[in-house]
Design a protein around this motif. Structure first.
Motif: not given
Length: 192
Positions: A111-113, A115, A135, A166, A168-171
């Protein structure tokens, strides 16, 4: 029992014998590894004993093959593999191998960073190789904190404290090969 079932069961013995001989094992060695007796193994290989599930399971495990390879059931006509994703500690894990033992392959979606439930380093027996499909990945291995992008790969002994997630804010999507007994996943370089 119909002729198809008899034909399927008749093929089990020769397949078992071929697997054992390919490893260079004696019946005694295979008996030690499976918990079955040498006599039972001999009778299975010679077709004098109909195999049971309780006998086939340890044989498939020791030989590192799916049980259906021992039985060679007739094809169903549908070549598709129906993958079943599993959610585990905030990750989506898709098992790509179906055989017991040996190196296992997975597609893992982190999951995104921010989370992830934890960024605590972990250790366990084994050896892992991963390839970043999509990613950005943050990979902590011991004292090193690395960032990997699509097309990059890493290989490591899982007894070294590590964490993957992850960056960053992306998976982040990875293809992972894991060997519980420390099997290495890399291939030797080709030589000219």
């Amino acid at each position: 029992m119909g002729s198809t079932e008899r034909d399927i069961l008749a093929g089990v013995g020769p397949r078992l014998r071929a697997l054992r001989r390919a490893r260079g094992w004696t019946l005694t060695r295979l008996a030690d590894e499976t918990g079955l007796t040498s006599s039972t193994l001999s009778r299975l290989e010679n077709g004098k004993l109909r195999p049971t599930l309780e006998q086939l399971l340890p044989l498939a495990r020791v030989h590192g093959v799916p049980i259906e390879n021992l039985v060679e059931a007739p094809p169903t006509g549908d070549p598709r593999i129906h993958l079943r994703p599993v959610r585990y500690n905030g990750l989506v894990v898709v098992p790509l191998t179906r055989r017991a033992g040996g190196v296992q392959a997975y597609k893992v979606i982190y999951p995104p960073a921010g989370r992830e439930p934890t960024t605590e380093l972990q250790t366990h027996e084994g050896y892992e190789w991963f390839y970043v499909l999509n990613g950005q990945v943050r990979f902590v291995l011991g004292e090193r904190d690395l960032r990997l992008g699509p097309g990059e790969a890493a290989e490591f002994d899982t007894r070294v404290p590590h964490w993957i997630g992850s960056a960053d804010d992306q998976p982040a999507e990875l293809l992972t090969l894991f060997g519980a007994q420390g099997e290495r996943a890399h291939l030797p370089a080709l030589r000219d």
